[in-house]
Design an enzyme around this catalytic site. Structure first.
Site, PDB file in Angstrom:
ATOM      1  N   LYS A  86       0.850  -1.208   0.000  1.00 11.95           N
ATOM      2  CA  LYS A  86       0.000   0.000   0.000  1.00 11.95           C
ATOM      3  C   LYS A  86       0.876   1.244   0.000  1.00 11.95           C
ATOM      4  O   LYS A  86       0.673   2.168  -0.781  1.00 11.95           O
ATOM      5  CB  LYS A  86      -0.870   0.009   1.253  1.00 11.95           C
ATOM      6  CG  LYS A  86      -1.534   1.343   1.548  1.00 11.95           C
ATOM      7  CD  LYS A  86      -2.446   1.309   2.740  1.00 11.95           C
ATOM      8  CE  LYS A  86      -1.768   1.619   4.023  1.00 11.95           C
ATOM      9  NZ  LYS A  86      -1.495   3.023   4.273  1.00 11.95           N
ATOM     10  N   ARG A 134      -4.960  10.698   4.146  1.00 12.32           N
ATOM     11  CA  ARG A 134      -3.891  11.673   4.298  1.00 12.32           C
ATOM     12  C   ARG A 134      -2.820  11.519   3.218  1.00 12.32           C
ATOM     13  O   ARG A 134      -2.191  12.484   2.799  1.00 12.32           O
ATOM     14  CB  ARG A 134      -3.280  11.479   5.693  1.00 12.32           C
ATOM     15  CG  ARG A 134      -2.248  12.464   6.057  1.00 12.32           C
ATOM     16  CD  ARG A 134      -1.660  12.133   7.405  1.00 12.32           C
ATOM     17  NE  ARG A 134      -0.601  13.054   7.663  1.00 12.32           N
ATOM     18  CZ  ARG A 134       0.601  12.930   7.127  1.00 12.32           C
ATOM     19  NH1 ARG A 134       0.849  11.914   6.315  1.00 12.32           N
ATOM     20  NH2 ARG A 134       1.546  13.801   7.375  1.00 12.32           N
ATOM     21  N   CYS A 161      -5.105  12.359  12.569  1.00 12.96           N
ATOM     22  CA  CYS A 161      -5.833  11.092  12.529  1.00 12.96           C
ATOM     23  C   CYS A 161      -5.669  10.489  13.919  1.00 12.96           C
ATOM     24  O   CYS A 161      -5.095  11.109  14.808  1.00 12.96           O
ATOM     25  CB  CYS A 161      -5.265  10.181  11.452  1.00 12.96           C
ATOM     26  SG  CYS A 161      -3.660   9.534  11.906  1.00 12.96           S
ATOM     27  N   ARG A 189       0.036  14.352  12.596  1.00 14.39           N
ATOM     28  CA  ARG A 189       0.333  14.053  11.181  1.00 14.39           C
ATOM     29  C   ARG A 189       0.600  15.355  10.392  1.00 14.39           C
ATOM     30  O   ARG A 189       0.003  15.627   9.372  1.00 14.39           O
ATOM     31  CB  ARG A 189      -0.800  13.264  10.529  1.00 14.39           C
ATOM     32  CG  ARG A 189      -1.182  11.985  11.223  1.00 14.39           C
ATOM     33  CD  ARG A 189      -0.071  10.960  11.303  1.00 14.39           C
ATOM     34  NE  ARG A 189       0.365  10.424  10.041  1.00 14.39           N
ATOM     35  CZ  ARG A 189      -0.182   9.379   9.448  1.00 14.39           C
ATOM     36  NH1 ARG A 189      -1.241   8.808   9.964  1.00 14.39           N
ATOM     37  NH2 ARG A 189       0.319   8.920   8.303  1.00 14.39           N
ATOM     38  N   ILE A 227       2.632  18.309   8.186  1.00  6.14           N
ATOM     39  CA  ILE A 227       3.482  18.212   6.989  1.00  6.14           C
ATOM     40  C   ILE A 227       4.474  19.376   6.949  1.00  6.14           C
ATOM     41  O   ILE A 227       4.900  19.813   5.870  1.00  6.14           O
ATOM     42  CB  ILE A 227       2.637  18.147   5.691  1.00  6.14           C
ATOM     43  CG1 ILE A 227       1.754  19.378   5.529  1.00  6.14           C
ATOM     44  CG2 ILE A 227       1.825  16.874   5.605  1.00  6.14           C
ATOM     45  CD1 ILE A 227       1.155  19.459   4.121  1.00  6.14           C
ATOM     46  N   ASP A 228       4.844  19.864   8.124  1.00  5.51           N
ATOM     47  CA  ASP A 228       5.781  21.000   8.186  1.00  5.51           C
ATOM     48  C   ASP A 228       7.124  20.692   7.516  1.00  5.51           C
ATOM     49  O   ASP A 228       7.712  21.559   6.853  1.00  5.51           O
ATOM     50  CB  ASP A 228       6.005  21.448   9.632  1.00  5.51           C
ATOM     51  CG  ASP A 228       6.404  20.288  10.539  1.00  5.51           C
ATOM     52  OD1 ASP A 228       5.865  19.177  10.349  1.00  5.51           O
ATOM     53  OD2 ASP A 228       7.274  20.454  11.409  1.00  5.51           O
TER      54      ASP A 228
HETATM   55  C1  EPZ Z   1       4.077   6.770   6.240  1.00  4.52           C
HETATM   56  O1  EPZ Z   1       3.318   7.811   6.826  1.00  4.52           O
HETATM   57  C2  EPZ Z   1       3.121   5.578   6.141  1.00  4.52           C
HETATM   58  N1  EPZ Z   1       1.964   5.936   5.324  1.00  4.52           N
HETATM   59  C3  EPZ Z   1       2.654   5.173   7.535  1.00  4.52           C
HETATM   60  O2  EPZ Z   1       1.881   3.994   7.395  1.00  4.52           O
HETATM   61  C4  EPZ Z   1       3.862   4.832   8.383  1.00  4.52           C
HETATM   62  O3  EPZ Z   1       3.433   4.510   9.678  1.00  4.52           O
HETATM   63  C5  EPZ Z   1       4.808   6.034   8.409  1.00  4.52           C
HETATM   64  O4  EPZ Z   1       5.182   6.386   7.060  1.00  4.52           O
HETATM   65  C6  EPZ Z   1       6.087   5.739   9.182  1.00  4.52           C
HETATM   66  O5  EPZ Z   1       6.742   4.655   8.608  1.00  4.52           O
HETATM   67  C7  EPZ Z   1       2.097   5.926   3.968  1.00  4.52           C
HETATM   68  O6  EPZ Z   1       3.160   5.689   3.425  1.00  4.52           O
HETATM   69  C8  EPZ Z   1       0.850   6.231   3.202  1.00  4.52           C
HETATM   70  P1  EPZ Z   1       6.190  10.144   8.361  1.00  4.52           P
HETATM   71  P2  EPZ Z   1       3.938   9.313   6.847  1.00  4.52           P
HETATM   72  O7  EPZ Z   1       6.154  11.350   7.496  1.00  4.52           O
HETATM   73  O8  EPZ Z   1       4.625   9.592   5.563  1.00  4.52           O
HETATM   74  C9  EPZ Z   1       5.629  13.368  11.869  1.00  4.52           C
HETATM   75  C10 EPZ Z   1       0.089   2.590   7.637  1.00  4.52           C
HETATM   76  O9  EPZ Z   1      -0.210   1.948   8.629  1.00  4.52           O
HETATM   77  N2  EPZ Z   1       5.810  14.346  10.788  1.00  4.52           N
HETATM   78  O10 EPZ Z   1       7.432   9.324   8.417  1.00  4.52           O
HETATM   79  O11 EPZ Z   1       2.862  10.235   7.282  1.00  4.52           O
HETATM   80  C11 EPZ Z   1       4.305  12.642  11.730  1.00  4.52           C
HETATM   81  O12 EPZ Z   1       3.293  13.370  12.386  1.00  4.52           O
HETATM   82  C12 EPZ Z   1       0.491   4.033   7.760  1.00  4.52           C
HETATM   83  O13 EPZ Z   1       0.163   2.121   6.476  1.00  4.52           O
HETATM   84  C13 EPZ Z   1       5.869  15.699  11.129  1.00  4.52           C
HETATM   85  O14 EPZ Z   1       5.765  16.068  12.294  1.00  4.52           O
HETATM   86  O15 EPZ Z   1       5.011   9.164   8.003  1.00  4.52           O
HETATM   87  C14 EPZ Z   1       4.579  11.334  12.406  1.00  4.52           C
HETATM   88  O16 EPZ Z   1       4.434  11.496  13.803  1.00  4.52           O
HETATM   89  C15 EPZ Z   1       0.208   4.559   9.130  1.00  4.52           C
HETATM   90  N3  EPZ Z   1       6.021  16.610  10.138  1.00  4.52           N
HETATM   91  C16 EPZ Z   1       6.047  11.058  12.099  1.00  4.52           C
HETATM   92  O17 EPZ Z   1       6.611  12.333  11.727  1.00  4.52           O
HETATM   93  C17 EPZ Z   1       6.123  16.240   8.813  1.00  4.52           C
HETATM   94  O18 EPZ Z   1       6.285  17.128   7.950  1.00  4.52           O
HETATM   95  C18 EPZ Z   1       6.261  10.066  10.972  1.00  4.52           C
HETATM   96  O19 EPZ Z   1       5.723  10.615   9.837  1.00  4.52           O
HETATM   97  C19 EPZ Z   1       6.057  14.871   8.506  1.00  4.52           C
HETATM   98  C20 EPZ Z   1       5.903  13.950   9.496  1.00  4.52           C
END
Ligand code: EPZ
Length: 427
Positions: A22, A93, A117, A122, A124-125
């Site tokens: 996915k 998202r 969520c 979550r 995107i900063d």
């Molecule tokens: C991806 O989410 C996956 N989703 C998530 O899988 C997975 O848990 C996550 O990576 C970590 O491996 C998809 O690929 C669609 P991150 P993503 O950016 O890209 C914070 C599932 O179960 N953050 O690495 O959103 C964020 O809030 C899903 O399939 C910021 O603060 O993950 C989070 O706490 C759930 N600012 C952490 O970093 C930002 O600009 C990890 O986020 C970006 C992220």
């Protein structure tokens, strides 16, 4: 409303083939925006999140054909809008993954601000900070993010504060069309990012170092459509490995369709718990583990232990012979699963980012609610060995990321069914 009903106590055996990942397929779909023409994607999972991403692209003017259940063609030559609307971003998202490619192709994007969520804010900063370094200007109004690159995108060096998967992907997808080279330091290293970079390079991009902490992208003028096969879903595979470790019959269960190297740390922790995992062609064979050793887990960016396997690991730890500590470092609120497992008899105490899991002798079947897609799947798996029946509700979470989850479990011999029930809140 559908629920999943599992009757505990039945052994599972045979072979299950996981679907395409996915968390790769969604980004591969978004990346087709960068290559006007028709890209064919193979091994795409038939899950609701893929359907939502398809709606996002169609809303922009892409034409999508379903060739067969797992093969899509996406023609983005006619894309004439660059907006990801609220109702779709709110549903998923990951729709924000269109931001990088839209900026790479059109130099502008209008994306509904992603809500939080049940895993946390979550934000995107980091996406925004990195894209601003490439020359993108942002403003927000009425719940939308307006991004534009009035002078085009110019390659630069960006260091991510955290190895964010989404930020790394959006930056790569914007940088492939920037003028000059971009270097992303502290990049995320997930296998799904390598898969995305491989497809972009097949399209004509020049990306080096994907899968390592430093990714270099030399901007190119044009990307061409290709045919690309998504990697197998390592998290789905890990979920079935947990099911087998709990409930396999004497012959064990074969979990195939993925690369075990993509689950390195997870398999290492399984083996530390006493689970026998044999490498086979295109996957693994797993045997039931009669006694689990307790284990401590820290969720971290790849190659660390993946947060998407945290709930599944908690299920095993809850039956271990001793105490385990699970620390969730990625999301601020990903322990809601624990309280559902406690309803099945687990002994878990959550304190901030730590869950103290004291092993118990067994689970009792109960009515439980999916907190998110991974937690929902883990509850159904726990039901395989619970005494009596377990009924999992809110299974739309599971449908987002697991294709034919009930069918795959029952094909292994589990006594599990999807049942339509009246919504108890209906008067
Ligand atoms: C991806 O989410 C996956 N989703 C998530 O899988 C997975 O848990 C996550 O990576 C970590 O491996 C998809 O690929 C669609 P991150 P993503 O950016 O890209 C914070 C599932 O179960 N953050 O690495 O959103 C964020 O809030 C899903 O399939 C910021 O603060 O993950 C989070 O706490 C759930 N600012 C952490 O970093 C930002 O600009 C990890 O986020 C970006 C992220």
């Amino acid at each position: 409303m559908d629920i999943i009903r599992v009757e505990g106590g039945h052994a599972i055996e045979g072979r299950v083939c996981v679907s395409g990942a996915k968390n790769s397929a969604l980004k591969l779909m978004a990346a087709t925006l960068l290559a006007p023409g028709t890209t064919t994607l193979q091994n795409v999972p038939n899950i609701s999140d893929v359907h939502v991403m398809g709606k996002v692209l169609k809303r922009m003017g892409a034409v999508i054909e379903v060739v067969d259940e797992h093969t899509l063609t996406i023609d983005t030559s006619g894309v004439d809008s660059w907006e990801a609307p609220y109702e779709l971003v709110a549903k998923m998202r990951a729709s924000t993954a269109v931001m990088g490619p839209l900026l790479g192709r059109f130099g502008c994007a209008k994306i509904a601000m992603p809500g939080g969520c049940n895993l946390g804010a979550r934000k995107i900063d980091m996406h925004i900070l990195g894209l601003e370094a490439l020359g993108v200007e942002f403003d927000t109004d009425h719940g939308y993010i307006h991004a534009k690159a009035p002078h085009g995108l110019t390659g630069t060096s960006v260091t991510l504060e955290f190895a964010s998967v989404g930020a790394t992907e959006n930056l790569i997808m914007a940088a492939v069309k920037a003028k000059g080279a971009t270097v992303i330091d502290n990049a995320a290293r997930e296998p799904e990012i390598v898969d995305l970079a491989n497809m972009l390079n097949e399209m004509g991009a020049k990306i080096f170092g994907a899968g390592t902490p430093v990714v270099t992208i030399e901007g190119v003028e044009e990307l061409k459509p290709v045919t690309h096969r998504a990697v197998g879903d390592r998290i789905e595979a890990g979920t079935f490995i947990v099911a087998a470790a709990l409930a396999a019959g004497p012959a064990g269960v074969e979990v195939v369709g993925f690369n075990p190297i993509h689950l390195g740390m997870v398999i290492k922790k399984f083996e530390a718990m006493g689970i026998r995992v044999e490498r086979i062609e295109n996957g693994v064979r797993v045997f039931k583990c009669e006694r689990f050793e307790p284990v401590d887990i820290q969720t971290l960016p790849f190659p660390g232990f993946p947060t998407d396997m945290q709930a599944q690991m908690m299920t095993l730890s809850a039956l271990a012979d001793g105490n385990s500590i699970i620390t969730e470092n990625i999301f601020e609120n990903r322990f809601m699963f624990a309280s559902e497992l406690v309803r099945m008899g687990a002994d878990i105490r959550v304190e901030g980012h730590h869950a103290m899991v004291h092993g118990v002798s067994g689970f009792s079947g109960a009515q439980v609610t999916s907190p998110d897609l991974r937690g929902g799947a883990a509850l159904a798996v726990a039901g395989l060995v619970a005494e009596g029946y377990t009924e999992v509700s809110a299974i739309y979470h599971i449908d987002r990321g697991y294709e034919r989850f009930v069918e795959k479990l029952s094909s292994l011999g589990a006594v599990v069914e999807r049942v339509a029930v009246a919504d108890p809140t209906d008067d």
